[in-house]
Write an enzyme that holds these catalytic residues in place. Structure first.
Site, PDB file in Angstrom:
ATOM      1  N   ASN A 110       0.850  -1.189   0.000  1.00  0.00           N
ATOM      2  CA  ASN A 110       0.000   0.000   0.000  1.00  0.00           C
ATOM      3  C   ASN A 110       0.885   1.238   0.000  1.00  0.00           C
ATOM      4  O   ASN A 110       2.015   1.200   0.500  1.00  0.00           O
ATOM      5  CB  ASN A 110      -0.873  -0.003   1.270  1.00  0.00           C
ATOM      6  CG  ASN A 110      -1.752   1.235   1.372  1.00  0.00           C
ATOM      7  OD1 ASN A 110      -2.413   1.620   0.403  1.00  0.00           O
ATOM      8  ND2 ASN A 110      -1.758   1.877   2.530  1.00  0.00           N
ATOM      9  N   HIS A 112       1.009   5.241   1.362  1.00  0.00           N
ATOM     10  CA  HIS A 112       0.378   6.133   2.330  1.00  0.00           C
ATOM     11  C   HIS A 112       1.104   7.478   2.283  1.00  0.00           C
ATOM     12  O   HIS A 112       2.339   7.513   2.250  1.00  0.00           O
ATOM     13  CB  HIS A 112       0.473   5.516   3.735  1.00  0.00           C
ATOM     14  CG  HIS A 112      -0.209   6.337   4.774  1.00  0.00           C
ATOM     15  ND1 HIS A 112      -1.577   6.353   4.933  1.00  0.00           N
ATOM     16  CD2 HIS A 112       0.290   7.201   5.696  1.00  0.00           C
ATOM     17  CE1 HIS A 112      -1.893   7.174   5.915  1.00  0.00           C
ATOM     18  NE2 HIS A 112      -0.784   7.708   6.398  1.00  0.00           N
ATOM     19  N   ASP A 148      -2.207   0.868   8.129  1.00  0.00           N
ATOM     20  CA  ASP A 148      -1.015   1.715   7.959  1.00  0.00           C
ATOM     21  C   ASP A 148       0.131   1.333   8.894  1.00  0.00           C
ATOM     22  O   ASP A 148       0.869   2.200   9.383  1.00  0.00           O
ATOM     23  CB  ASP A 148      -1.374   3.210   8.177  1.00  0.00           C
ATOM     24  CG  ASP A 148      -2.390   3.710   7.159  1.00  0.00           C
ATOM     25  OD1 ASP A 148      -2.419   3.177   6.041  1.00  0.00           O
ATOM     26  OD2 ASP A 148      -3.156   4.626   7.491  1.00  0.00           O
TER      27      ASP A 148
HETATM   28  C1  GRF Z   1      -2.698   8.966  -2.305  1.00  0.00           C
HETATM   29  O1  GRF Z   1      -2.263  10.110  -1.637  1.00  0.00           O
HETATM   30  C2  GRF Z   1      -2.313   7.724  -1.552  1.00  0.00           C
HETATM   31  O2  GRF Z   1      -1.116   7.829  -0.855  1.00  0.00           O
HETATM   32  C3  GRF Z   1      -3.454   7.588  -0.564  1.00  0.00           C
HETATM   33  O3  GRF Z   1      -4.600   7.989  -1.280  1.00  0.00           O
HETATM   34  C4  GRF Z   1      -4.222   8.864  -2.331  1.00  0.00           C
HETATM   35  C5  GRF Z   1      -4.711   8.250  -3.606  1.00  0.00           C
HETATM   36  O4  GRF Z   1      -4.504   9.082  -4.699  1.00  0.00           O
HETATM   37  N1  GRF Z   1      -3.534   6.251  -0.027  1.00  0.00           N
HETATM   38  P1  GRF Z   1      -4.686   8.505  -6.169  1.00  0.00           P
HETATM   39  O5  GRF Z   1      -6.075   7.897  -6.247  1.00  0.00           O
HETATM   40  O6  GRF Z   1      -3.622   7.488  -6.396  1.00  0.00           O
HETATM   41  O7  GRF Z   1      -4.552   9.697  -7.063  1.00  0.00           O
END
Ligand code: GRF
Length: 197
Positions: A110, A112, A148
Site C-alpha cells: 500500500n 500512504h 497503515d
Molecule cells: C494517495 O495520496 C495515496 O497515498 C493515498 O490515497 C491517495 C490516492 O490518490 N492512499 P490517487 O487515487 O492514487 O490519485
C-alpha cells in the site's frame, strides 16, 4: 528473461498512483504487468486510466456485501481468476478482513501519504501541519492487519514549507508518491525486500 509478475491494483478514486504504475509497466524491462484493476466505487477516475491502457477492470461495490469478509472474498476470487501474484493498493479506501490480509501477506502493498509511523489514517496532511513537522513524505509498506502499520518497504521525504496548506503539501507529496510506488513495487517483485512480520 523471466516472465513478468502479474499485478492487481485496488483503487477507490482518481487513480493517479495507478497511472504511475501503468506508466512504469509500459517499459518492457519493468518486471511486472498490471492484469486487473478493481474498484469498490463505480465511476472511480482510475478505472478510465486502466481502460485507456487496455487493462481489465472490475467494480466490486462493498455496499452490496453483507460483511467485510464477503466483500474480501469477492476481491480474492477476482484476483485469483486473473492470476494476480502481487496486489498494490492505490488509494483503496476499505479496511480488509484479517483472513484476507493473512492470505495475501507479503504479496500486498500500500502507499500512504506520510512518513509512517507518523500520521496514520485519514486527513494526513492536516495532521502533519498541525503537528508542526518540517518534513513529511510518503511510504510504501506491506499491508498488515492493523491499518497503515505493516513493514516499510520504501519512503521518500519532502519539506513542509511555511504557509503550506493540506492541499499544497498533498501535491508535493503526491509527486513523490508517483516516483516511489513503481520503485517499491520493483523491489518487491524482484524479491529484494521481503515481508518479515
Ligand atoms: C494517495 O495520496 C495515496 O497515498 C493515498 O490515497 C491517495 C490516492 O490518490 N492512499 P490517487 O487515487 O492514487 O490519485
Amino acid at each position: 528473461m523471466s516472465a513478468r509478475r502479474k499485478i492487481g491494483v485496488l483503487i477507490s478514486g482518481r487513480g493517479s498512483n495507478l497511472k504511475s504504475l501503468i506508466a512504469a509497466c509500459t517499459d518492457p524491462k519493468f518486471p511486472a504487468e498490471i492484469v486487473l484493476v478493481i474498484s469498490n466505487v463505480a465511476g472511480a477516475g482510475g478505472l478510465t486510466h486502466a481502460s485507456n491502457a487496455g487493462i481489465a477492470t472490475k467494480v466490486i461495490p462493498h455496499k452490496t456485501f453483507a460483511s467485510r469478509e464477503a466483500f474480501d472474498a469477492a476481491i480474492d476470487a477476482a484476483l485469483n481468476e486473473a492470476g494476480v501474484e502481487i496486489v498494490c493498493e492505490a488509494g483503496f479506501m476499505r479496511i480488509h478482513s484479517e483472513g484476507f490480509v493473512r492470505k495475501w501477506q507479503g504479496r500486498i502493498i500500500n502507499i500512504h501519504p506520510s512518513l509512517l509511523p507518523s500520521f496514520k489514517g485519514t486527513h494526513v496532511h492536516e495532521q502533519a501541519i498541525a503537528a508542526g513537522v518540517k518534513t513529511s513524505g510518503c511510504t510504501v509498506h506491506f499491508v498488515a492487519a492493523e491499518v497503515d502499520s505493516g513493514p516499510i518497504i520504501a519512503q521518500s521525504a519532502v519539506p513542509v514549507l511555511e504557509g503550506d496548506t493540506p492541499e499544497t503539501l498533498a501535491a508535493r507529496v503526491l509527486e513523490e508518491e508517483h516516483k516511489l510506488y513503481p520503485l517499491a513495487l520493483k523491489l518487491v517483485v524482484e524479491g529484494r525486500v521481503q515481508f518479515a512480520p
